[in-house]
Design a protein around this motif. Structure first.
Motif, PDB file in Angstrom:
ATOM      1  N   GLN A 153       5.722  22.445  17.378  1.00 40.44           N
ATOM      2  CA  GLN A 153       5.844  21.799  18.692  1.00 40.44           C
ATOM      3  C   GLN A 153       4.486  21.617  19.360  1.00 40.44           C
ATOM      4  O   GLN A 153       4.172  20.551  19.902  1.00 40.44           O
ATOM      5  N   LEU A 154       3.678  22.666  19.339  1.00 45.70           N
ATOM      6  CA  LEU A 154       2.397  22.604  20.032  1.00 45.70           C
ATOM      7  C   LEU A 154       1.412  21.694  19.315  1.00 45.70           C
ATOM      8  O   LEU A 154       0.652  20.958  19.959  1.00 45.70           O
ATOM      9  N   VAL A 155       1.413  21.713  17.977  1.00 48.04           N
ATOM     10  CA  VAL A 155       0.536  20.810  17.231  1.00 48.04           C
ATOM     11  C   VAL A 155       0.855  19.360  17.571  1.00 48.04           C
ATOM     12  O   VAL A 155      -0.049  18.513  17.665  1.00 48.04           O
ATOM     13  N   ASP A 156       2.131  19.064  17.789  1.00 47.23           N
ATOM     14  CA  ASP A 156       2.546  17.686  18.074  1.00 47.23           C
ATOM     15  C   ASP A 156       2.094  17.184  19.435  1.00 47.23           C
ATOM     16  O   ASP A 156       2.075  15.965  19.662  1.00 47.23           O
ATOM     17  N   ILE A 157       1.717  18.066  20.355  1.00 47.99           N
ATOM     18  CA  ILE A 157       1.355  17.598  21.703  1.00 47.99           C
ATOM     19  C   ILE A 157      -0.137  17.727  21.987  1.00 47.99           C
ATOM     20  O   ILE A 157      -0.573  17.403  23.094  1.00 47.99           O
ATOM     21  N   VAL A 158      -0.926  18.177  20.997  1.00 46.10           N
ATOM     22  CA  VAL A 158      -2.348  18.383  21.255  1.00 46.10           C
ATOM     23  C   VAL A 158      -3.194  17.391  20.470  1.00 46.10           C
ATOM     24  O   VAL A 158      -2.747  16.782  19.498  1.00 46.10           O
ATOM     25  N   ASP A 159      -4.424  17.239  20.918  1.00 44.87           N
ATOM     26  CA  ASP A 159      -5.376  16.375  20.233  1.00 44.87           C
ATOM     27  C   ASP A 159      -6.223  17.146  19.235  1.00 44.87           C
ATOM     28  O   ASP A 159      -6.727  16.565  18.268  1.00 44.87           O
ATOM     29  N   ARG A 160      -6.403  18.433  19.489  1.00 48.92           N
ATOM     30  CA  ARG A 160      -7.257  19.235  18.604  1.00 48.92           C
ATOM     31  C   ARG A 160      -6.718  20.652  18.505  1.00 48.92           C
ATOM     32  O   ARG A 160      -6.334  21.252  19.513  1.00 48.92           O
ATOM     33  N   LEU A 161      -6.704  21.174  17.285  1.00 46.66           N
ATOM     34  CA  LEU A 161      -6.301  22.546  17.004  1.00 46.66           C
ATOM     35  C   LEU A 161      -7.551  23.369  16.720  1.00 46.66           C
ATOM     36  O   LEU A 161      -8.372  22.985  15.886  1.00 46.66           O
ATOM     37  N   ILE A 162      -7.699  24.501  17.402  1.00 45.16           N
ATOM     38  CA  ILE A 162      -8.835  25.390  17.187  1.00 45.16           C
ATOM     39  C   ILE A 162      -8.309  26.726  16.689  1.00 45.16           C
ATOM     40  O   ILE A 162      -7.471  27.357  17.340  1.00 45.16           O
ATOM     41  N   VAL A 163      -8.790  27.150  15.522  1.00 45.69           N
ATOM     42  CA  VAL A 163      -8.386  28.421  14.938  1.00 45.69           C
ATOM     43  C   VAL A 163      -9.636  29.238  14.651  1.00 45.69           C
ATOM     44  O   VAL A 163     -10.760  28.757  14.801  1.00 45.69           O
ATOM     45  N   ASP A 164      -9.430  30.453  14.223  1.00 48.99           N
ATOM     46  CA  ASP A 164     -10.512  31.287  13.715  1.00 48.99           C
ATOM     47  C   ASP A 164      -9.978  31.957  12.460  1.00 48.99           C
ATOM     48  O   ASP A 164      -9.249  32.943  12.535  1.00 48.99           O
ATOM     49  N   SER A 165     -10.314  31.405  11.303  1.00 51.43           N
ATOM     50  CA  SER A 165      -9.736  31.930  10.066  1.00 51.43           C
ATOM     51  C   SER A 165     -10.262  33.326   9.734  1.00 51.43           C
ATOM     52  O   SER A 165      -9.760  33.961   8.801  1.00 51.43           O
ATOM     53  N   THR A 166     -11.229  33.825  10.502  1.00 49.95           N
ATOM     54  CA  THR A 166     -11.616  35.229  10.380  1.00 49.95           C
ATOM     55  C   THR A 166     -10.439  36.136  10.736  1.00 49.95           C
ATOM     56  O   THR A 166     -10.353  37.268  10.256  1.00 49.95           O
ATOM     57  N   GLU A 167      -9.526  35.630  11.542  1.00 51.92           N
ATOM     58  CA  GLU A 167      -8.363  36.406  11.980  1.00 51.92           C
ATOM     59  C   GLU A 167      -7.226  36.373  10.956  1.00 51.92           C
ATOM     60  O   GLU A 167      -6.182  36.959  11.201  1.00 51.92           O
ATOM     61  N   TRP A 168      -7.427  35.702   9.818  1.00 56.93           N
ATOM     62  CA  TRP A 168      -6.370  35.540   8.829  1.00 56.93           C
ATOM     63  C   TRP A 168      -6.572  36.491   7.650  1.00 56.93           C
ATOM     64  O   TRP A 168      -7.705  36.761   7.238  1.00 56.93           O
ATOM     65  N   ASP A 169      -5.468  36.967   7.107  1.00 54.35           N
ATOM     66  CA  ASP A 169      -5.514  37.841   5.933  1.00 54.35           C
ATOM     67  C   ASP A 169      -5.308  37.076   4.628  1.00 54.35           C
ATOM     68  O   ASP A 169      -5.849  37.460   3.594  1.00 54.35           O
TER      69      ASP A 169
END
Length: 294
Positions: free
Chosen positions: A151-167
């Motif tokens: 839902q949120l990806v569909d309403i935004v222009d840009r997604l910001i993540v930090d893959s350091t937080e991923w396992d």
């Protein structure tokens, strides 16, 4: 920049979006009476931050560090699906006087309890500032394919993540790559490799035949660096070796250590601030992500 701060806030339990909008208007009027002139719109975006409880404190600290650099309306969404249904809110208006004007930012912290956590877009949409870009900062590993994430990806222009937080690396990059056609993506882990990428580029053409890259840093930084080299050199055969560290401390090419690059690592708020200034896709980053699975 600013030398003082005018701030006002409101807290509501079991509230509604319409009540939040009314309180926002009241806070702007009240702060204007104190001379901050917040009626002069200075917002340049809507910034949504999805921060589960374990990430809430870190998200709030980063937002505070950005201060007046990015005047915006920030929606901090804190999902608590295990609690009784309801919506709690804390609305803050922060105005920094600059001459006879004021740089103002609004922070709307929403606690999404119970079923409210399953439909964040229905709450966020009415609170977006029309005709301005919308950024989504997702804390932690995204819930790929889940209702809230989609839902949120569909309403935004840009997604910001930090893959350091991923396992789950590098496998998680395959899920991220699938989103590239839908929205522009930024990765704070990628931004933190910038000094090293610039430095390594100065070693051309000596690095053209590198066979093994050893990175002392996080898994995300290591995979993104080797993905960058693979994609830039057209060499999917470059192997990765890694020594674990909380920050990117060193790189060796075929066993030869690379001298440290100049400068100091940026603060979290500085990195996010830079990412909020990017509005288009980054083909070099996308190629690096795709090459992590080579």
């Amino acid at each position: 920049m600013a030398t003082s701060l005018i701030e006002d806030s409101w807290t509501g339990e079991n509230t509604s979006v319409s009540e939040i909008e009314r309180e926002l208007a009241r806070l702007r009027d009240a702060t204007a009476a104190e001379g901050a002139q917040p009626n002069l719109r200075t917002s340049v975006m809507t910034h949504i931050a999805w921060a589960p409880p374990e990430w809430q404190a870190a998200a709030e600290e980063t937002l505070a560090g950005m201060a007046e650099r990015h005047p915006s309306r920030t929606l901090l969404l804190v999902p608590k699906p295990g609690e009784p249904d309801g919506l709690d809110a804390q609305v803050s208006l922060r105005c920094f006087p600059v001459g006879d004007r004021a740089i103002c930012g609004e922070v709307i912290e929403l606690i999404l309890r119970g079923n409210r956590a399953a439909a964040p877009a229905s709450l966020a949409l009415p609170l977006l500032i029309s005709d301005l870009p919308v950024f989504l900062r997702w804390r932690g590993l995204p819930e790929w394919g889940s209702g809230p994430f989609e839902q949120l990806v569909d309403i935004v222009d840009r997604l910001i993540v930090d893959s350091t937080e991923w396992d789950d690396l590098p496998h998680a990059y395959t899920h991220l790559a699938a989103l590239f056609p839908r929205c522009a993506a930024s990765d704070i882990a990628w931004a933190r490799t910038s000094r090293w990428r610039t430095h390594l580029a100065t070693l051309w053409p000596g690095i053209a035949d590198v066979g093994t890259v050893r990175v002392t840093g996080t898994a995300a930084q290591a995979w993104l660096l080797v993905g960058w080299l693979r994609s830039r050199l057209g060499r999917p055969d470059i192997e990765l070796q890694r020594d674990d560290a909380e920050t990117l401390k060193g790189v060796a090419l075929d066993g030869a250590p690379v001298p440290l690059p100049p400068g100091n690592p940026p603060l979290p708020s500085d990195v996010l601030s830079d990412e909020l200034e990017r509005f288009t896709r980054d083909p070099v980053y996308e190629a690096a992500v795709l090459a992590t699975s080579a």
